[in-house]
Design a protein around this motif. Structure first.
Motif, PDB file in Angstrom:
ATOM      1  N   ILE A 204     -27.607 -31.135 -26.926  1.00 53.04           N
ATOM      2  CA  ILE A 204     -26.724 -30.973 -25.766  1.00 53.04           C
ATOM      3  C   ILE A 204     -25.268 -31.188 -26.173  1.00 53.04           C
ATOM      4  N   VAL A 205     -25.007 -32.271 -26.883  1.00 53.75           N
ATOM      5  CA  VAL A 205     -23.632 -32.585 -27.276  1.00 53.75           C
ATOM      6  C   VAL A 205     -23.099 -31.539 -28.251  1.00 53.75           C
ATOM      7  N   ASP A 206     -23.934 -31.079 -29.166  1.00 49.39           N
ATOM      8  CA  ASP A 206     -23.496 -30.032 -30.101  1.00 49.39           C
ATOM      9  C   ASP A 206     -23.116 -28.758 -29.350  1.00 49.39           C
ATOM     10  N   ALA A 207     -23.922 -28.377 -28.363  1.00 46.81           N
ATOM     11  CA  ALA A 207     -23.634 -27.166 -27.587  1.00 46.81           C
ATOM     12  C   ALA A 207     -22.333 -27.321 -26.802  1.00 46.81           C
ATOM     13  N   ILE A 208     -22.119 -28.516 -26.244  1.00 48.59           N
ATOM     14  CA  ILE A 208     -20.879 -28.759 -25.509  1.00 48.59           C
ATOM     15  C   ILE A 208     -19.685 -28.642 -26.447  1.00 48.59           C
ATOM     16  N   GLU A 209     -19.782 -29.274 -27.621  1.00 46.49           N
ATOM     17  CA  GLU A 209     -18.667 -29.239 -28.570  1.00 46.49           C
ATOM     18  C   GLU A 209     -18.381 -27.820 -29.061  1.00 46.49           C
ATOM     19  N   ALA A 210     -19.423 -26.980 -29.101  1.00 50.88           N
ATOM     20  CA  ALA A 210     -19.249 -25.591 -29.537  1.00 50.88           C
ATOM     21  C   ALA A 210     -18.758 -24.703 -28.396  1.00 50.88           C
ATOM     22  N   GLY A 211     -18.610 -25.272 -27.200  1.00 47.24           N
ATOM     23  CA  GLY A 211     -18.122 -24.501 -26.075  1.00 47.24           C
ATOM     24  C   GLY A 211     -19.142 -23.553 -25.477  1.00 47.24           C
ATOM     25  N   ARG A 212     -20.425 -23.804 -25.735  1.00 41.82           N
ATOM     26  CA  ARG A 212     -21.474 -22.916 -25.227  1.00 41.82           C
ATOM     27  C   ARG A 212     -21.964 -23.466 -23.879  1.00 41.82           C
ATOM     28  N   ALA A 213     -21.296 -23.077 -22.822  1.00 42.10           N
ATOM     29  CA  ALA A 213     -21.572 -23.633 -21.504  1.00 42.10           C
ATOM     30  C   ALA A 213     -22.990 -23.319 -21.033  1.00 42.10           C
ATOM     31  N   ASP A 214     -23.384 -22.043 -21.130  1.00 43.26           N
ATOM     32  CA  ASP A 214     -24.714 -21.673 -20.642  1.00 43.26           C
ATOM     33  C   ASP A 214     -25.813 -22.393 -21.421  1.00 43.26           C
ATOM     34  N   THR A 215     -25.631 -22.496 -22.734  1.00 41.96           N
ATOM     35  CA  THR A 215     -26.630 -23.178 -23.563  1.00 41.96           C
ATOM     36  C   THR A 215     -26.713 -24.654 -23.216  1.00 41.96           C
ATOM     37  N   SER A 216     -25.569 -25.302 -23.085  1.00 43.49           N
ATOM     38  CA  SER A 216     -25.566 -26.736 -22.782  1.00 43.49           C
ATOM     39  C   SER A 216     -26.181 -26.994 -21.414  1.00 43.49           C
ATOM     40  N   ARG A 217     -25.921 -26.132 -20.439  1.00 46.09           N
ATOM     41  CA  ARG A 217     -26.508 -26.303 -19.109  1.00 46.09           C
ATOM     42  C   ARG A 217     -28.027 -26.160 -19.169  1.00 46.09           C
ATOM     43  N   ALA A 218     -28.502 -25.174 -19.917  1.00 46.34           N
ATOM     44  CA  ALA A 218     -29.950 -24.972 -20.038  1.00 46.34           C
ATOM     45  C   ALA A 218     -30.607 -26.144 -20.749  1.00 46.34           C
TER      46      ALA A 218
END
Length: 238
Positions: A204-218
């Protein structure tokens, strides 16, 4: 005072000390009462007092030292802040909320948190990484791990910059922790589950840091619903 049930006892100690911190009766530098006094005052066993103190220490609120000298015992080194302080009363009320409502509210709030953080180039997740590191430590008991888990989710909400969401997450913390802890007792292989939760948190934190909003939400949605389902707290088809 009558003896409280074992399952509730450590939480009784935790809430009592946290309330004293929030309302200013205890502050950084103050020494907590002895295990014996806390046990007698709150009507719980000393093992429950020790468990609560371990959780408070993992959360960074107290430091404990063994022995009998002037430095022995538990000393307050920090106090709850932000929404955790302002919504203590909601924490108490939230213990009676239905599980399904708590889960649904988490999904709404934490979806918004993930989306906001992922889309914010000025986000600061340094504190989040520190909590992840603490959760990766070997030898954590389930209560210690789950206290850090709750702190991580609250810290993400606070990092989002939305003070209302952060306050609501803080107010729901007690309800969330009680359900999550109940679920942990139903999981046969806790170590495997803890490893899974660690990996999901990092993802989750990696996805947030990468700016991947849809991925982090999923990932957040799967993380929340996956735990409750694995623990048998909600049906798998929800």
């Amino acid at each position: 005072m009558p003896e409280v049930t074992a399952a509730r006892a450590w939480r009784t100690v935790l809430e009592s000390i946290e309330r004293d911190l929030v309302e200013g009766r205890l502050g950084p530098g103050d020494r907590l009462p002895s295990e014996r006094d806390l046990s007698a005052d709150l009507g719980v066993g000393r093992s429950s007092v020790r468990e609560a103190l371990r959780v408070l220490e993992v959360m960074g609120l107290i430091r404990t030292a063994t022995g009998s000298g002037p430095q022995a015992g538990a000393i307050v080194i920090a106090a709850p802040s932000g929404g955790m302080s302002t919504l203590l009363r909601l924490q108490v009320a939230a213990q009676g909320f239905p599980l399904a409502d708590v889960v649904q509210t988490r999904l709404v709030l934490e979806d918004a948190v993930a989306a906001r953080l992922a889309s914010d180039p000025q986000r600061d997740l340094s504190g989040i990484r520190g909590i992840l590191t603490a959760m990766d430590a070997e030898g954590l008991t389930a209560p210690e791990f789950l206290a850090l888990d709750a702190e991580l989710h609250y810290a993400l909400a606070e990092a989002s910059g939305n003070t209302v969401i952060a306050a609501m997450m803080a107010g729901l913390r007690t309800a969330i922790e009680s359900y999550v802890r109940e679920g942990s007792a139903r999981i046969e292989d806790w170590e495997a589950m803890a490893s899974r939760l660690r990996a999901e948190h990092h993802g989750i934190v990696d996805a947030i840091e990468a700016g991947r909003a849809d991925t982090s939400r999923a990932l957040v949605r799967d993380h929340i619903t996956g735990y409750y389902t694995a623990a048998g707290l909600v049906p798998g088809d929800h």
